[in-house]
Design a protein around this motif. Structure first.
Motif, PDB file in Angstrom:
ATOM      1  N   LEU A  42     -41.555 -77.154 -18.318  1.00  0.00           N
ATOM      2  CA  LEU A  42     -40.024 -77.971 -18.635  1.00  0.00           C
ATOM      3  C   LEU A  42     -39.979 -78.587 -19.997  1.00  0.00           C
ATOM      4  O   LEU A  42     -38.692 -78.386 -20.423  1.00  0.00           O
ATOM      5  CB  LEU A  42     -39.985 -79.022 -17.523  1.00  0.00           C
ATOM      6  N   PRO A  43     -40.757 -79.225 -20.426  1.00  0.00           N
ATOM      7  CA  PRO A  43     -40.596 -80.051 -21.942  1.00  0.00           C
ATOM      8  C   PRO A  43     -40.383 -78.796 -22.888  1.00  0.00           C
ATOM      9  O   PRO A  43     -39.357 -78.850 -23.638  1.00  0.00           O
ATOM     10  CB  PRO A  43     -41.906 -80.500 -22.163  1.00  0.00           C
ATOM     11  N   PHE A  44     -40.938 -77.510 -22.968  1.00  0.00           N
ATOM     12  CA  PHE A  44     -40.638 -76.503 -23.592  1.00  0.00           C
ATOM     13  C   PHE A  44     -39.287 -75.925 -23.546  1.00  0.00           C
ATOM     14  O   PHE A  44     -38.438 -75.783 -24.417  1.00  0.00           O
ATOM     15  CB  PHE A  44     -41.869 -75.502 -23.561  1.00  0.00           C
ATOM     16  N   VAL A  45     -38.954 -75.890 -22.362  1.00  0.00           N
ATOM     17  CA  VAL A  45     -37.585 -75.171 -21.996  1.00  0.00           C
ATOM     18  C   VAL A  45     -36.467 -76.121 -22.478  1.00  0.00           C
ATOM     19  O   VAL A  45     -35.437 -75.722 -23.148  1.00  0.00           O
ATOM     20  CB  VAL A  45     -37.335 -74.836 -20.675  1.00  0.00           C
ATOM     21  N   LEU A  46     -36.576 -77.472 -22.157  1.00  0.00           N
ATOM     22  CA  LEU A  46     -35.466 -78.213 -22.611  1.00  0.00           C
ATOM     23  C   LEU A  46     -35.443 -78.271 -23.867  1.00  0.00           C
ATOM     24  O   LEU A  46     -34.365 -78.611 -24.507  1.00  0.00           O
ATOM     25  CB  LEU A  46     -35.848 -79.742 -21.892  1.00  0.00           C
ATOM     26  N   GLY A  47     -36.614 -78.466 -24.581  1.00  0.00           N
ATOM     27  CA  GLY A  47     -36.827 -78.510 -26.182  1.00  0.00           C
ATOM     28  C   GLY A  47     -35.853 -77.337 -26.871  1.00  0.00           C
ATOM     29  O   GLY A  47     -35.021 -77.398 -27.861  1.00  0.00           O
ATOM     30  N   ALA A  48     -36.081 -76.255 -26.234  1.00  0.00           N
ATOM     31  CA  ALA A  48     -35.622 -74.980 -26.773  1.00  0.00           C
ATOM     32  C   ALA A  48     -33.898 -74.798 -26.680  1.00  0.00           C
ATOM     33  O   ALA A  48     -33.215 -74.542 -27.325  1.00  0.00           O
ATOM     34  CB  ALA A  48     -35.934 -73.680 -25.947  1.00  0.00           C
ATOM     35  N   ILE A  49     -33.576 -75.512 -25.592  1.00  0.00           N
ATOM     36  CA  ILE A  49     -32.061 -75.548 -24.997  1.00  0.00           C
ATOM     37  C   ILE A  49     -31.441 -76.706 -26.152  1.00  0.00           C
ATOM     38  O   ILE A  49     -30.474 -76.206 -26.551  1.00  0.00           O
ATOM     39  CB  ILE A  49     -31.976 -75.946 -23.608  1.00  0.00           C
ATOM     40  N   LEU A  50     -31.974 -77.789 -26.186  1.00  0.00           N
ATOM     41  CA  LEU A  50     -31.113 -78.805 -27.183  1.00  0.00           C
ATOM     42  C   LEU A  50     -31.253 -78.077 -28.459  1.00  0.00           C
ATOM     43  O   LEU A  50     -30.397 -78.424 -29.401  1.00  0.00           O
ATOM     44  CB  LEU A  50     -32.322 -80.174 -27.078  1.00  0.00           C
ATOM     45  N   LYS A  51     -32.290 -77.354 -28.864  1.00  0.00           N
ATOM     46  CA  LYS A  51     -32.382 -76.872 -30.369  1.00  0.00           C
ATOM     47  C   LYS A  51     -31.369 -75.917 -30.330  1.00  0.00           C
ATOM     48  O   LYS A  51     -30.706 -75.869 -31.484  1.00  0.00           O
ATOM     49  CB  LYS A  51     -33.777 -76.220 -30.484  1.00  0.00           C
ATOM     50  N   HIS A  52     -31.083 -75.017 -29.627  1.00  0.00           N
ATOM     51  CA  HIS A  52     -30.149 -73.969 -29.579  1.00  0.00           C
ATOM     52  C   HIS A  52     -28.675 -74.717 -29.641  1.00  0.00           C
ATOM     53  O   HIS A  52     -27.714 -74.356 -30.347  1.00  0.00           O
ATOM     54  CB  HIS A  52     -29.970 -73.008 -28.207  1.00  0.00           C
ATOM     55  N   LEU A  53     -28.575 -75.791 -28.721  1.00  0.00           N
ATOM     56  CA  LEU A  53     -27.299 -76.589 -28.879  1.00  0.00           C
ATOM     57  C   LEU A  53     -27.099 -77.402 -30.235  1.00  0.00           C
ATOM     58  O   LEU A  53     -25.912 -77.327 -30.630  1.00  0.00           O
ATOM     59  CB  LEU A  53     -27.141 -77.569 -27.641  1.00  0.00           C
ATOM     60  N   PHE A  54     -27.745 -77.953 -30.629  1.00  0.00           N
ATOM     61  CA  PHE A  54     -27.638 -78.828 -31.780  1.00  0.00           C
ATOM     62  C   PHE A  54     -28.480 -78.786 -33.151  1.00  0.00           C
ATOM     63  O   PHE A  54     -27.792 -79.254 -34.328  1.00  0.00           O
ATOM     64  CB  PHE A  54     -28.015 -80.404 -31.335  1.00  0.00           C
ATOM     65  N   ASP A 114     -42.959 -63.737 -19.817  1.00  0.00           N
ATOM     66  CA  ASP A 114     -43.508 -64.822 -20.790  1.00  0.00           C
ATOM     67  C   ASP A 114     -42.154 -65.826 -21.248  1.00  0.00           C
ATOM     68  O   ASP A 114     -41.080 -65.222 -21.448  1.00  0.00           O
ATOM     69  CB  ASP A 114     -44.019 -64.284 -22.160  1.00  0.00           C
ATOM     70  N   VAL A 115     -42.525 -67.041 -21.056  1.00  0.00           N
ATOM     71  CA  VAL A 115     -41.099 -67.840 -21.186  1.00  0.00           C
ATOM     72  C   VAL A 115     -40.474 -68.026 -22.420  1.00  0.00           C
ATOM     73  O   VAL A 115     -39.433 -68.030 -22.712  1.00  0.00           O
ATOM     74  CB  VAL A 115     -41.597 -69.420 -20.481  1.00  0.00           C
ATOM     75  N   ALA A 116     -41.389 -67.834 -23.499  1.00  0.00           N
ATOM     76  CA  ALA A 116     -40.914 -67.903 -24.754  1.00  0.00           C
ATOM     77  C   ALA A 116     -40.343 -66.748 -25.046  1.00  0.00           C
ATOM     78  O   ALA A 116     -39.355 -66.661 -25.791  1.00  0.00           O
ATOM     79  CB  ALA A 116     -42.199 -68.021 -25.572  1.00  0.00           C
ATOM     80  N   TRP A 117     -40.882 -65.647 -24.805  1.00  0.00           N
ATOM     81  CA  TRP A 117     -40.130 -64.238 -25.086  1.00  0.00           C
ATOM     82  C   TRP A 117     -38.744 -64.336 -24.312  1.00  0.00           C
ATOM     83  O   TRP A 117     -37.824 -63.853 -24.828  1.00  0.00           O
ATOM     84  CB  TRP A 117     -40.667 -63.101 -24.641  1.00  0.00           C
ATOM     85  N   GLN A 118     -38.779 -64.691 -23.054  1.00  0.00           N
ATOM     86  CA  GLN A 118     -37.596 -64.767 -22.126  1.00  0.00           C
ATOM     87  C   GLN A 118     -36.383 -65.741 -23.014  1.00  0.00           C
ATOM     88  O   GLN A 118     -35.212 -65.423 -23.069  1.00  0.00           O
ATOM     89  CB  GLN A 118     -37.836 -65.450 -20.756  1.00  0.00           C
ATOM     90  N   ILE A 119     -36.846 -66.977 -23.488  1.00  0.00           N
ATOM     91  CA  ILE A 119     -35.929 -67.902 -24.348  1.00  0.00           C
ATOM     92  C   ILE A 119     -35.484 -66.932 -25.482  1.00  0.00           C
ATOM     93  O   ILE A 119     -34.120 -67.043 -25.877  1.00  0.00           O
ATOM     94  CB  ILE A 119     -36.473 -69.101 -24.458  1.00  0.00           C
ATOM     95  N   SER A 120     -36.194 -66.581 -26.224  1.00  0.00           N
ATOM     96  CA  SER A 120     -35.883 -66.090 -27.516  1.00  0.00           C
ATOM     97  C   SER A 120     -34.901 -64.549 -27.369  1.00  0.00           C
ATOM     98  O   SER A 120     -33.923 -64.295 -28.259  1.00  0.00           O
ATOM     99  CB  SER A 120     -36.987 -65.277 -28.278  1.00  0.00           C
ATOM    100  N   THR A 121     -35.039 -64.182 -26.161  1.00  0.00           N
ATOM    101  CA  THR A 121     -34.121 -62.913 -25.985  1.00  0.00           C
ATOM    102  C   THR A 121     -32.636 -62.998 -25.115  1.00  0.00           C
ATOM    103  O   THR A 121     -31.929 -62.290 -24.875  1.00  0.00           O
ATOM    104  CB  THR A 121     -34.801 -61.841 -25.286  1.00  0.00           C
ATOM    105  N   SER A 122     -32.667 -64.460 -24.334  1.00  0.00           N
ATOM    106  CA  SER A 122     -31.464 -64.697 -23.623  1.00  0.00           C
ATOM    107  C   SER A 122     -30.783 -66.120 -23.699  1.00  0.00           C
ATOM    108  O   SER A 122     -29.874 -66.053 -23.163  1.00  0.00           O
ATOM    109  CB  SER A 122     -32.024 -64.361 -22.278  1.00  0.00           C
ATOM    110  N   LEU A 123     -31.467 -66.949 -24.448  1.00  0.00           N
ATOM    111  CA  LEU A 123     -30.914 -68.296 -24.246  1.00  0.00           C
ATOM    112  C   LEU A 123     -29.698 -68.435 -25.056  1.00  0.00           C
ATOM    113  O   LEU A 123     -28.727 -69.196 -24.775  1.00  0.00           O
ATOM    114  CB  LEU A 123     -31.973 -69.390 -24.708  1.00  0.00           C
ATOM    115  N   ASP A 124     -29.575 -67.494 -26.126  1.00  0.00           N
ATOM    116  CA  ASP A 124     -28.357 -67.630 -26.916  1.00  0.00           C
ATOM    117  C   ASP A 124     -27.128 -67.212 -26.214  1.00  0.00           C
ATOM    118  O   ASP A 124     -25.865 -67.672 -26.257  1.00  0.00           O
ATOM    119  CB  ASP A 124     -28.399 -66.649 -28.329  1.00  0.00           C
ATOM    120  N   ARG A 125     -27.233 -66.009 -25.177  1.00  0.00           N
ATOM    121  CA  ARG A 125     -26.230 -65.834 -24.485  1.00  0.00           C
ATOM    122  C   ARG A 125     -25.889 -66.682 -23.195  1.00  0.00           C
ATOM    123  O   ARG A 125     -24.632 -67.015 -23.089  1.00  0.00           O
ATOM    124  CB  ARG A 125     -26.424 -64.458 -23.663  1.00  0.00           C
TER     125      ARG A 125
END
Length: 497
Positions: free
Chosen positions: A394-406, A459-470
């Motif tokens: 959860l902390p990694f995911v939330l950090g990645a989302i906030l980084k993408h937003l701000f 792998d959550v890091a790979w999943q975020i890197s390939t989809s969070l921007d969308r």
């Protein structure tokens, strides 16, 4: 070239015809006060939803899919409607000419914003055809399915159940591939370059509807500034036409052909109508919101979640507006409540419309998938055990989302900072029923996205890197809408003073 141009014009003419006929049923009296641009933008959304669902029903029924067979029912309906108008059986609707918001004087800000919007529109309509389809999902999912459906003459279980094509996510909803199939059908060939025009057209519709919602509720200057900011958002542009080079660490600068721009457009439009319903209480706004939410559920799986959240908010607002429930005084103080509260029959009719709209666009595909055993890879992870095992993510995911937003401004520009500034400038304003509802919708959708990353088997890091921007793209136009609905009034007041 001439044949392609005529075929494309015909394809979109039928889309707009279908959409305008659906809109006539949703808003027969013109209560929404749509302008020339916004009425066609909304007609595009309704038309794509109606035609894609029509193509799916034709496929299930084994009917032939041709330009004639698809267009005929809409043309017949139009002729019948014109005859009814001519004979006086029903009256033509009288549409309001004013948005209800005083028009400010034209100044330098309005001029600069208009020039920016115009230049961005020229760019996307010129550059979109410079390159063929290059995005992975466009190739392997959306345009691939459209080609297969075009060749097969419709949706077939043989294609969807073929293990060789399992990478194309056969469980995904079908609005985008069936819309592209419609363009292929009118062209008579699977021409990707020509069909790509759907994306700059959606870009124009996105700007037109964002402008409409803010103009209706705040004012022209705020509406133009918001549309200009959105048109300059790189993440939106790379899904509308593409950029010559990679940005923001993405593997490409061209994501034309994905379904995410369509979903972002639908999320923002449904949010706008939810806001209008909360503010004005018009049944037309409620019906428009419900229908756009349902079409979003027919676009991607993420849209199903958003539709359920949005429909729940609509039902809550409907009940709070109609009955003296405990929270009614908080959301709708007596001095600001709608003068005429809906009667029991009207409330029941509104609830039925919301449920029926969702059922129309969700149930047929859900039953089709269930019949053939098409499921999602995330379904098995939705249990307490899996969530408990992976909660450390959860902390990694939330950090990645906030980084993408701000932080990743190369992708989203200042859109999310504008939302934060809006909240800071008008903290009290977020408690208004419409703004508060949209914030709940925004937070709720991101909560679901967070949960998906927590339970993903990949792998959550790979999943975020390939989809969070969308996923961020899905919510960015809605975030800008909330920002200007909440803080735009401050801009207008300061301009006037």
């Amino acid at each position: 070239m001439i044949h392609a141009a005529i075929s494309t014009i015909f394809a979109f003419a039928i889309v707009l015809l279908a959409g305008r006929l659906v809109l006539l049923g949703v808003d027969p009296a013109g209560v929404l006060r749509l302008g020339r641009l916004s009425i066609n933008a909304l007609g595009l959304l309704f038309g794509l939803g109606a035609l894609s669902l029509q193509l799916f029903f034709y496929s299930v029924a084994g009917l032939g899919v041709t330009s004639f067979s698809v267009a005929l029912p809409w043309v017949v309906l139009l002729i019948a409607l014109l005859l009814l108008y001519r004979t006086g059986t029903i009256k033509r609707p009288v549409y309001a000419q004013s948005t209800g918001v005083p028009t400010s004087q034209w100044g330098a800000v309005e001029t600069v914003a208009t020039v920016i919007i115009a230049l961005q529109l020229v760019y996307v309509f010129v550059y979109y055809g410079a390159l063929p389809i290059t995005g992975w999902d466009a190739w392997s999912i959306w345009f691939f399915k459209a080609r297969a459906f075009f060749i097969d003459g419709g949706v077939t279980s043989g294609f969807l159940l073929n293990a060789d094509y399992g990478y194309d996510h056969p469980d995904y909803p079908l609005l985008v591939p069936l819309s592209l199939m419609w363009l292929f059908t009118t062209l008579g060939e699977a021409n990707d370059i020509v069909a790509k025009i759907l994306y700059p057209i959606q870009f124009a519709a996105l700007l037109a509807l964002l402008y409409y919602f803010i103009l209706r509720s705040v004012g022209r200057r705020s509406a133009l500034v918001a549309a200009a900011l959105l048109s300059l958002t790189p993440l939106v542009v790379i899904h509308s036409a593409g950029l010559p080079q990679k940005i923001g660490g993405l593997y490409s600068g061209d994501f034309v052909g994905y379904a995410d721009l369509t979903l972002a457009l639908l999320f923002m439009a449904s949010g706008g109508f939810i806001y209008l319903y909360a503010k004005e209480g018009a049944g037309s706004a409620l019906r428009a919101a419900a229908l756009v939410l349902a079409i979003g559920a027919w676009t991607k799986n993420e849209g199903v979640v958003f539709a359920l959240l949005g429909a729940s908010l609509l039902l809550l607002l409907l009940l709070l507006k109609s009955f003296k429930l405990p929270l009614s005084s908080f959301f709708f103080p007596t001095s600001k409540r709608t003068q005429e509260r809906p009667e029991g029959v009207k409330v029941a009719t509104s609830v039925l419309f919301i449920v029926a709209a969702l059922a129309l666009f969700v149930l047929p595909w859900a039953l089709y998938k269930a019949h053939f055993g098409l499921g999602s890879e995330y379904t098995g992870g939705l249990n307490v055990g899996t969530i408990g095992e992976n909660i450390g993510r959860l902390p990694f995911v939330l950090g990645a989302i906030l980084k993408h937003l701000f932080v990743r401004l190369s992708l989203v520009s200042v859109a999310w900072w504008v939302l934060a500034l809006s909240v800071a400038l008008n903290l009290k304003g977020i408690l208004r029923p419409g703004v508060f509802a949209l914030l709940l919708l925004l937070i709720g959708q991101f909560a679901v996205y967070t949960l998906v990353y927590v339970i993903t088997p990949a792998d959550v890091a790979w999943q975020i890197s390939t989809s969070l921007d969308r996923l961020v793209l899905h919510m960015t136009p809605l975030a800008l809408l909330i920002a200007f609905l909440n803080g735009g009034g401050v801009i207008e007041e300061r301009r006037c003073s």
